[in-house]
Design a protein around this motif. Sequence first.
Motif, PDB file in Angstrom:
ATOM      1  N   SER A  63       0.833  -1.204   0.000  1.00  0.00           N
ATOM      2  CA  SER A  63       0.000   0.000   0.000  1.00  0.00           C
ATOM      3  C   SER A  63       0.869   1.256   0.000  1.00  0.00           C
ATOM      4  CB  SER A  63      -0.908   0.006   1.233  1.00  0.00           C
ATOM      5  OG  SER A  63      -1.814  -1.075   1.200  1.00  0.00           O
ATOM      6  N   ARG A  64       0.400   2.261  -0.699  1.00  0.00           N
ATOM      7  CA  ARG A  64       1.186   3.499  -0.799  1.00  0.00           C
ATOM      8  C   ARG A  64       1.377   4.136   0.560  1.00  0.00           C
ATOM      9  NH1 ARG A  64       0.389   8.913  -1.649  1.00  0.00           N
ATOM     10  NH2 ARG A  64      -1.875   8.665  -1.576  1.00  0.00           N
ATOM     11  N   VAL A  65       0.314   4.129   1.386  1.00  0.00           N
ATOM     12  CA  VAL A  65       0.406   4.684   2.733  1.00  0.00           C
ATOM     13  C   VAL A  65       0.085   3.564   3.724  1.00  0.00           C
ATOM     14  CG1 VAL A  65      -0.414   6.442   4.331  1.00  0.00           C
ATOM     15  CG2 VAL A  65      -0.315   6.950   1.879  1.00  0.00           C
ATOM     16  N   LEU A  66       1.094   3.066   4.383  1.00  0.00           N
ATOM     17  CA  LEU A  66       0.908   1.945   5.306  1.00  0.00           C
ATOM     18  C   LEU A  66       0.005   2.315   6.472  1.00  0.00           C
ATOM     19  CD1 LEU A  66       4.597   0.678   5.445  1.00  0.00           C
ATOM     20  CD2 LEU A  66       2.675  -0.408   4.260  1.00  0.00           C
ATOM     21  N   ALA A  67       0.070   3.552   6.897  1.00  0.00           N
ATOM     22  CA  ALA A  67      -0.699   3.991   8.062  1.00  0.00           C
ATOM     23  C   ALA A  67      -2.198   3.913   7.831  1.00  0.00           C
ATOM     24  CB  ALA A  67      -0.298   5.414   8.444  1.00  0.00           C
ATOM     25  N   LYS A  68      -2.622   3.758   6.575  1.00  0.00           N
ATOM     26  CA  LYS A  68      -4.048   3.718   6.264  1.00  0.00           C
ATOM     27  C   LYS A  68      -4.566   2.301   6.006  1.00  0.00           C
ATOM     28  CE  LYS A  68      -4.258   8.408   4.347  1.00  0.00           C
ATOM     29  NZ  LYS A  68      -4.621   9.235   3.154  1.00  0.00           N
ATOM     30  N   THR A  69      -3.806   1.304   6.411  1.00  0.00           N
ATOM     31  CA  THR A  69      -4.197  -0.083   6.118  1.00  0.00           C
ATOM     32  C   THR A  69      -4.870  -0.773   7.311  1.00  0.00           C
ATOM     33  OG1 THR A  69      -1.993  -0.894   6.766  1.00  0.00           O
ATOM     34  CG2 THR A  69      -2.334  -0.350   4.434  1.00  0.00           C
ATOM     35  N   GLY A  70      -5.300  -0.018   8.277  1.00  0.00           N
ATOM     36  CA  GLY A  70      -5.862  -0.606   9.495  1.00  0.00           C
ATOM     37  C   GLY A  70      -7.005  -1.575   9.257  1.00  0.00           C
ATOM     38  N   THR A  71      -7.917  -1.228   8.369  1.00  0.00           N
ATOM     39  CA  THR A  71      -9.057  -2.103   8.100  1.00  0.00           C
ATOM     40  C   THR A  71      -8.596  -3.420   7.489  1.00  0.00           C
ATOM     41  OG1 THR A  71     -10.559  -0.224   7.794  1.00  0.00           O
ATOM     42  CG2 THR A  71     -11.229  -2.335   6.850  1.00  0.00           C
ATOM     43  N   GLN A  72      -7.657  -3.352   6.563  1.00  0.00           N
ATOM     44  CA  GLN A  72      -7.135  -4.565   5.926  1.00  0.00           C
ATOM     45  C   GLN A  72      -6.406  -5.441   6.940  1.00  0.00           C
ATOM     46  OE1 GLN A  72      -5.261  -3.828   1.928  1.00  0.00           O
ATOM     47  NE2 GLN A  72      -5.608  -1.693   2.497  1.00  0.00           N
ATOM     48  N   VAL A  73      -5.645  -4.802   7.808  1.00  0.00           N
ATOM     49  CA  VAL A  73      -4.931  -5.554   8.854  1.00  0.00           C
ATOM     50  C   VAL A  73      -5.930  -6.282   9.744  1.00  0.00           C
ATOM     51  CG1 VAL A  73      -3.514  -5.315  10.941  1.00  0.00           C
ATOM     52  CG2 VAL A  73      -2.873  -4.088   8.848  1.00  0.00           C
ATOM     53  N   GLY A  82      12.541  -3.487  -3.326  1.00  0.00           N
ATOM     54  CA  GLY A  82      11.849  -2.572  -4.219  1.00  0.00           C
ATOM     55  C   GLY A  82      10.832  -1.711  -3.499  1.00  0.00           C
ATOM     56  N   ARG A  83      10.428  -2.147  -2.289  1.00  0.00           N
ATOM     57  CA  ARG A  83       9.491  -1.355  -1.488  1.00  0.00           C
ATOM     58  C   ARG A  83      10.308  -0.452  -0.572  1.00  0.00           C
ATOM     59  NH1 ARG A  83       6.299   1.783   0.984  1.00  0.00           N
ATOM     60  NH2 ARG A  83       4.219   1.128   1.626  1.00  0.00           N
ATOM     61  N   LYS A  84      10.414   0.835  -0.932  1.00  0.00           N
ATOM     62  CA  LYS A  84      11.159   1.792  -0.135  1.00  0.00           C
ATOM     63  C   LYS A  84      10.274   2.291   1.001  1.00  0.00           C
ATOM     64  CE  LYS A  84      14.958   1.648  -2.463  1.00  0.00           C
ATOM     65  NZ  LYS A  84      16.179   1.077  -1.842  1.00  0.00           N
ATOM     66  N   LEU A  85      10.746   2.142   2.202  1.00  0.00           N
ATOM     67  CA  LEU A  85       9.957   2.484   3.378  1.00  0.00           C
ATOM     68  C   LEU A  85      10.324   3.858   3.921  1.00  0.00           C
ATOM     69  CD1 LEU A  85      10.153  -0.981   5.184  1.00  0.00           C
ATOM     70  CD2 LEU A  85       8.181  -0.018   3.978  1.00  0.00           C
ATOM     71  N   GLU A  86       9.318   4.535   4.431  1.00  0.00           N
ATOM     72  CA  GLU A  86       9.503   5.827   5.090  1.00  0.00           C
ATOM     73  C   GLU A  86       9.281   5.591   6.573  1.00  0.00           C
ATOM     74  OE1 GLU A  86       7.070   8.087   6.587  1.00  0.00           O
ATOM     75  OE2 GLU A  86       8.824   9.348   7.017  1.00  0.00           O
ATOM     76  N   ARG A  87      10.221   6.011   7.393  1.00  0.00           N
ATOM     77  CA  ARG A  87      10.217   5.596   8.800  1.00  0.00           C
ATOM     78  C   ARG A  87       8.967   6.034   9.564  1.00  0.00           C
ATOM     79  NH1 ARG A  87      14.952   3.065  10.141  1.00  0.00           N
ATOM     80  NH2 ARG A  87      16.600   3.397   8.599  1.00  0.00           N
ATOM     81  N   GLU A  88       8.496   7.224   9.332  1.00  0.00           N
ATOM     82  CA  GLU A  88       7.324   7.686  10.067  1.00  0.00           C
ATOM     83  C   GLU A  88       6.091   6.865   9.696  1.00  0.00           C
ATOM     84  OE1 GLU A  88       4.699  11.782  10.782  1.00  0.00           O
ATOM     85  OE2 GLU A  88       6.688  11.878   9.828  1.00  0.00           O
ATOM     86  N   ASP A  89       5.922   6.610   8.404  1.00  0.00           N
ATOM     87  CA  ASP A  89       4.787   5.809   7.944  1.00  0.00           C
ATOM     88  C   ASP A  89       4.907   4.373   8.447  1.00  0.00           C
ATOM     89  OD1 ASP A  89       2.406   5.276   6.453  1.00  0.00           O
ATOM     90  OD2 ASP A  89       3.625   4.433   4.842  1.00  0.00           O
ATOM     91  N   PHE A  90       6.120   3.815   8.412  1.00  0.00           N
ATOM     92  CA  PHE A  90       6.346   2.448   8.891  1.00  0.00           C
ATOM     93  C   PHE A  90       6.031   2.351  10.381  1.00  0.00           C
ATOM     94  CE2 PHE A  90       9.163  -0.851  10.660  1.00  0.00           C
ATOM     95  CZ  PHE A  90       8.785  -1.937   9.883  1.00  0.00           C
ATOM     96  N   THR A  91       6.474   3.325  11.147  1.00  0.00           N
ATOM     97  CA  THR A  91       6.200   3.325  12.582  1.00  0.00           C
ATOM     98  C   THR A  91       4.706   3.425  12.854  1.00  0.00           C
ATOM     99  OG1 THR A  91       8.350   4.363  13.026  1.00  0.00           O
ATOM    100  CG2 THR A  91       6.699   4.482  14.778  1.00  0.00           C
ATOM    101  N   ALA A  92       4.004   4.225  12.065  1.00  0.00           N
ATOM    102  CA  ALA A  92       2.548   4.333  12.211  1.00  0.00           C
ATOM    103  C   ALA A  92       1.881   3.000  11.873  1.00  0.00           C
ATOM    104  CB  ALA A  92       2.015   5.443  11.309  1.00  0.00           C
ATOM    105  N   PHE A  93       2.438   2.272  10.910  1.00  0.00           N
ATOM    106  CA  PHE A  93       1.903   0.948  10.569  1.00  0.00           C
ATOM    107  C   PHE A  93       2.031   0.006  11.759  1.00  0.00           C
ATOM    108  CE2 PHE A  93       2.947  -3.394   9.128  1.00  0.00           C
ATOM    109  CZ  PHE A  93       1.740  -3.731   8.540  1.00  0.00           C
ATOM    110  N   LEU A  94       3.132   0.069  12.463  1.00  0.00           N
ATOM    111  CA  LEU A  94       3.320  -0.806  13.628  1.00  0.00           C
ATOM    112  C   LEU A  94       2.246  -0.559  14.685  1.00  0.00           C
ATOM    113  CD1 LEU A  94       7.208  -0.674  14.081  1.00  0.00           C
ATOM    114  CD2 LEU A  94       5.834  -2.258  12.707  1.00  0.00           C
TER     115      LEU A  94
END
Length: 275
Positions: free
Chosen positions: A91-101, A125-137
């Motif tokens: 997903s382009r924005v990991l922080a917005k995947t809550g429903t899928q999770v 190939g999936r470049k991660l952005e730390r703030e978005d990744f942390t929000a995903f956690l």
Amino acid sequence: MDDWSGASVPAIDGIRVGIGGWNFVPWRNNFYPAGLVQRRELEYASRKLSAIEINGTYYGAQRPSTYAKWAAETPDGFVFSLKAPMRIMQSRVLAKTGTQVDDFLGGIASLGDRLGPVVWQFDIGRKLEREDFTAFLDLLPAEIDGRRLRHVLDVRDSSFVDARFVTLMRERGLGTVFTDSRDYPSFADLTTDFVYARLMRSRSEIESGYTTEELGHWADRARSWAHGRHPEDLPYIAVNGTPAAEQRDVYVFFISAAKERNPAAAMALIEELKR
């Protein structure tokens, strides 16, 4: 009734050993008994190994009834680990995947006490952005239906896997993957109270995938992990800060490489651990 149908392979000092999946045509020549019908392959594999990593869920989640069926075909004490669907990690924005999770985790809860670690694989190939990744956690719950969830973060962007990543995993109590791979970041830093190893160097020319000496070394490393230590002969990023533990659960999977040899490698390691 077949003489293997009621047997199980318990964890050895907290160490579970398995393979990826259970449907693979070459295994019908060197793992499954001749004439075994395909619908009984999981039943058989789960009585020769103590865990299986389900890779198919990476490509698409199943119905809860399917997970329940898989659980019913396996013996008490057996566990599955599962890869989360790639559409979440891509997903382009990991922080917005809550429903899928939540939808995915709600479905696999049907595995009940057969539910082991959940692997969130971020491919090359999936470049991660730390703030978005942390929000995903923040979206990963600690438990579901009163049962603890063990999350494993398999990050394959080598530029992201550094001391900051290891520290974040330790702060969150999340697992990482030791890949033993030439292609992906391979580090054995301990970040929580369990270890998740994917061994990816089996060879076709060796019947058991690995030599007896190599399997002996992996048995020693698994025992070291299980007793709260870290093997000194593996690569590390940040050993300082390793969480203290008197013991750890250990999951060892033989994955990819000479896939046709992986069941033999797993069973040989189980025998080595019994010594």
